[in-house]
Design a protein around this motif. Structure first.
Motif, PDB file in Angstrom:
ATOM      1  N   UNK A   1      -1.903  -3.513   4.246  1.00  0.00           N
ATOM      2  CA  UNK A   1      -1.830  -2.137   3.769  1.00  0.00           C
ATOM      3  C   UNK A   1      -0.905  -2.067   2.563  1.00  0.00           C
ATOM      4  N   UNK A   2      -1.438  -2.321   1.388  1.00  0.00           N
ATOM      5  CA  UNK A   2      -0.611  -2.435   0.192  1.00  0.00           C
ATOM      6  C   UNK A   2      -0.787  -1.267  -0.773  1.00  0.00           C
ATOM      7  N   UNK A   3      -1.610  -0.281  -0.427  1.00  0.00           N
ATOM      8  CA  UNK A   3      -1.864   0.794  -1.363  1.00  0.00           C
ATOM      9  C   UNK A   3      -0.676   1.737  -1.505  1.00  0.00           C
ATOM     10  N   UNK A   4       0.049   1.965  -0.426  1.00  0.00           N
ATOM     11  CA  UNK A   4       1.052   3.015  -0.420  1.00  0.00           C
ATOM     12  C   UNK A   4       2.468   2.473  -0.510  1.00  0.00           C
TER      13      UNK A   4
ATOM     14  N   UNK B   1       1.504  15.312  -3.282  1.00  0.00           N
ATOM     15  CA  UNK B   1       0.584  14.187  -3.488  1.00  0.00           C
ATOM     16  C   UNK B   1       0.315  13.570  -2.125  1.00  0.00           C
ATOM     17  N   UNK B   2      -0.911  13.123  -1.926  1.00  0.00           N
ATOM     18  CA  UNK B   2      -1.287  12.607  -0.606  1.00  0.00           C
ATOM     19  C   UNK B   2      -2.225  11.430  -0.739  1.00  0.00           C
TER      20      UNK B   2
ATOM     21  N   UNK C   1      -1.366   6.982   6.127  1.00  0.00           N
ATOM     22  CA  UNK C   1      -1.244   8.329   5.569  1.00  0.00           C
ATOM     23  C   UNK C   1       0.091   8.382   4.847  1.00  0.00           C
ATOM     24  N   UNK C   2       0.078   8.979   3.669  1.00  0.00           N
ATOM     25  CA  UNK C   2       1.344   9.126   2.948  1.00  0.00           C
ATOM     26  C   UNK C   2       1.353  10.418   2.159  1.00  0.00           C
TER      27      UNK C   2
ATOM     28  N   UNK D   1       2.750   7.149   7.464  1.00  0.00           N
ATOM     29  CA  UNK D   1       2.437   6.423   8.696  1.00  0.00           C
ATOM     30  C   UNK D   1       1.530   5.258   8.347  1.00  0.00           C
ATOM     31  N   UNK D   2       1.851   4.076   8.848  1.00  0.00           N
ATOM     32  CA  UNK D   2       1.027   2.886   8.649  1.00  0.00           C
ATOM     33  C   UNK D   2       0.648   2.337  10.018  1.00  0.00           C
TER      34      UNK D   2
END
Length: 675
Positions: free
Chosen positions: A248-251, A667-668, A651-652, A568-569
């Motif tokens: 999970x590297x996007x956030x 921003x989400x 979710x961020x 949350x990851x």
């Protein structure tokens, strides 16, 4: 759950195979004083290790309680099936070449599945497993040399590395190790089940874990709760990075929650102390074995050297360890014991005026231990006994023992270096009920850890993350719409397919506005965010310069006092990891974050936010107004509700704009998948 009673505490041990490893098992059992039956099994040899051998397991006098299987991987499966039919109590599968070698051996995973199937209800450890040492009963299903000696009680250590386990047996710190367990591939019996079995032995005082990866989150939580209920502390040394955090590297959340954040949060939730080195693991277990959990981290330090007093004080900086100021009663008693020339403080340098005077030293130590303290440290380095006479130093032990009995407070002797605490002396101190600690860093780590236990655990179980298939990144407008459905407040916004549409959308919303390019995860870094645009012309010109063809136009939120990140990851190994952090463009630079494991309650959230540096801003820093904490907590609970009810990968919200009467998701980022 399969019972490990017969395997761990056997009356009969069979050893199948004829190599050096099997001979070592028999030799080590004899050396440890195992008084049960030893049954070597080999198809052609008459004896192994000086003990008569049987041709097959079927010829054994009865079903063995424990078996060490030292044959090749294919034969191991056949032997396991045979033992299961006989009703054996359990087996160690030493052979490798199973699932740990799937890159090298195409059939590794299939063979491991066949092994588990062959075992049926019979417990097995491994494969690719060294076995275990039971120093309480002399059962050593262990194919190598080791350093354990018989004990009447002690700690248990479970390791996911056989070589690390072997090295730990060689420690000379005086730690009594009752069980040393290795788990191998955990094909059938994992770390949690082994931990459960060890908890049932009243002679085990604490459990240490060397963890590479958890076997089963639900089982591990159950083990932890049983340990807590029994009052047996668990200490973990966890290595490695979770697969979820790597994927999970996007956030920003994934970056902050990567590495050890998930395991740290899980261990804290489950009442497990985490340490970061093998010496710290051993010292913590030693403190817990002798003293048990500490009521607090309030300690006293005493030494006859100003250098040692200063060094221990410096080592404590940044740690959750406290040297309480001396009370009037302490000062009066210390003055009576030491005279007027000694500057009184905690840590205390009592000089050398009383050196060698057992009565005076005991009065000094007793006086120091009158305060609100959980542990008293007397710093003492034993000189080399091959070159020096330690007699004067040994008098300190008597004085410490007197002070411990007189004050009713736990005492410890602390050496600055491990080699200045000989093993024989450490063992003797433990027999007196005094903790022998080695190394300032490790000792303070142990004290921090020992003060963590005894707190009630959350009643809600950890929310187990289900599978998430083919997660898809939602565009920002869809992500915000989903969050709005769960009660989050979002800015007024419009999507635009061109710069002209963006300008018209801005006029509909009302100036000032924020312009964002869509389809990009990290918009700020890509130059796809513009703030505080005040005219349609500004919006259109800015849009034409952005690296995207579609846009999101939003109202510009004013009155912001602080920016937060709420994320949350999904971490399959540890649960859903909730991250609360200072938000905005400097999130990863500031690294002001805290992680929790879902589920959480309102009080958990408020407490966690208060630990952040930005937490002081949220509650009103230097006369500034405070943020709407109720609204912030509601946002976190809403994200939790989304994560626990939907197949969420991550979710961020970053930033969550926080003001006196609002908390708005500016921003989400949301990644969803199908179950």
């Amino acid at each position: 759950m399969r019972s490990l009673e017969r395997l761990l505490r056997p009356n009969s041990i069979a050893v199948i195979g004829g190599g050096t490893w099997c001979e070592n098992v028999i030799g080590e059992c004899r050396k440890a004083g195992f008084n049960g039956a030893l049954w070597p099994v080999h198809p052609s040899r008459d004896e192994i290790g000086g003990v008569r051998a049987f041709r097959s397991a079927d010829e054994l006098p009865s079903a063995p309680d424990a078996v060490f299987i030292g044959v090749n991987r294919n034969t191991t499966i056949e032997v396991v099936a045979s033992l299961a039919r006989l009703g054996a109590g359990g087996a160690i599968c030493f052979a490798s070449g199973f699932s740990e070698a799937t890159r090298e051996l195409a059939d590794g995973a299939d063979l491991q599945a066949a092994l588990v199937d062959a075992a049926g209800e019979m417990p097995i450890l491994g494969p690719n497993c060294y076995g275990f040492l039971n120093a309480l009963d002399g059962a050593t299903l262990w194919p190598d040399q080791h350093g354990l000696t018989p004990v009447e009680s002690g700690v248990a250590i479970i390791a996911q590395s056989s070589n690390i386990a072997l090295n730990l047996t060689m420690q000379t710190r005086g730690l009594p190790i009752a069980y040393l367990m290795t788990v191998g591939n955990q094909a059938q019996t994992g770390l949690s089940a082994i931990g459960d079995a060890l908890l049932q032995d009243e002679r085990v005082t604490a459990i240490g874990l060397y963890i590479e990866g958890l076997d089963d989150l639900a089982a591990f939580e159950a083990f932890s709760r049983r340990a807590n209920a029994l009052g047996k502390p668990v200490v973990a040394l966890k290595i490695g990075r979770s697969e979820a955090a790597q994927a999970a590297t996007l956030s920003h959340t994934a970056s902050l929650a990567g590495s050890t954040a998930g395991s740290d949060a899980l261990f804290k939730r489950l009442g497990i102390a985490r340490v970061d080195s093998l010496p710290a693991l051993l010292e913590t277990l030693k403190l817990l074995h002798v003293a048990g959990p500490l009521e607090s981290a309030n300690i006293a330090s005493m030494s006859c050297s100003g250098g040692e007093a200063s060094l221990i004080a410096d080592t404590a900086v940044g740690r959750n360890v406290t040297f309480p100021a001396l009370t009037d009663n302490q000062r009066a008693a210390l003055t009576n014991a030491l005279g007027p020339k000694v500057a009184l403080a905690n840590p205390l340098d009592y000089h050398t005026y009383i050196w060698g005077d057992k009565a005076a030293m005991s009065r000094c130590y007793t006086a120091m231990m009158q305060g609100d303290l959980s542990l008293g440290l007397v710093i003492l380095d034993i000189p080399r006994q091959d070159r020096c006479d330690p007699a004067a130093w040994l008098k300190v032990f008597d004085a410490v023992e007197i002070a411990q009995k007189a004050s009713g407070r736990q005492m410890a002797i602390l050496s600055s270096l491990p080699e200045l605490m000989p093993e024989a002396i450490a063992t003797g101190l433990i027999a007196r009920g005094i903790v022998p600690l080695c190394g300032f860093e490790e000792a303070l780590t142990a004290i921090e850890a020992a003060a963590l236990f005894g707190r009630p655990l959350p009643t809600d179980p950890v929310h187990l993350p289900g599978p998430v298939n083919d997660p898809e990144l939602l565009d920002e407008s869809k992500a915000k719409a989903l969050l709005a459905e769960h009660g989050l407040r979002i800015p007024k916004s419009r999507n635009a397919a061109s710069s002209e549409e963006a300008a018209r959308a801005a006029e509909e919303i009302g100036f000032p506005v924020v312009l964002k390019g869509t389809g990009i995860a990290h918009k700020t870094e890509a130059g796809a965010v513009a703030l505080n645009l005040t005219s349609a012309c500004d919006v259109q010109e800015t849009a034409e310069k952005m690296p995207t063809a579609t846009f999101l136009v939003e109202e510009m939120v004013t009155g912001t006092l602080a920016e937060l990140l709420i994320g949350v990851v999904r971490d399959p190994a540890h649960g859903y990891v909730l991250t609360l952090a200072a938000g905005g463009t400097l999130t990863e630079l500031l690294k002001d974050s805290v992680s929790l494991i879902l589920p959480v309650g309102e009080e958990d959230i408020r407490t966690a936010l208060a630990t952040l540096k930005i937490g002081r801003v949220l509650t009103g820093y230097r006369g500034m107004p405070s943020c709407d904490m109720k609204a912030i907590v509601s946002v976190v609970l809403a994200i939790q509700a989304l994560a626990c009810s939907t197949p969420v990968e991550e979710v961020e919200i970053n930033p969550l704009l926080c003001g006196r009467d609002f908390a708005i998701a500016a921003d989400a980022l949301v990644r969803l998948g199908g179950n």
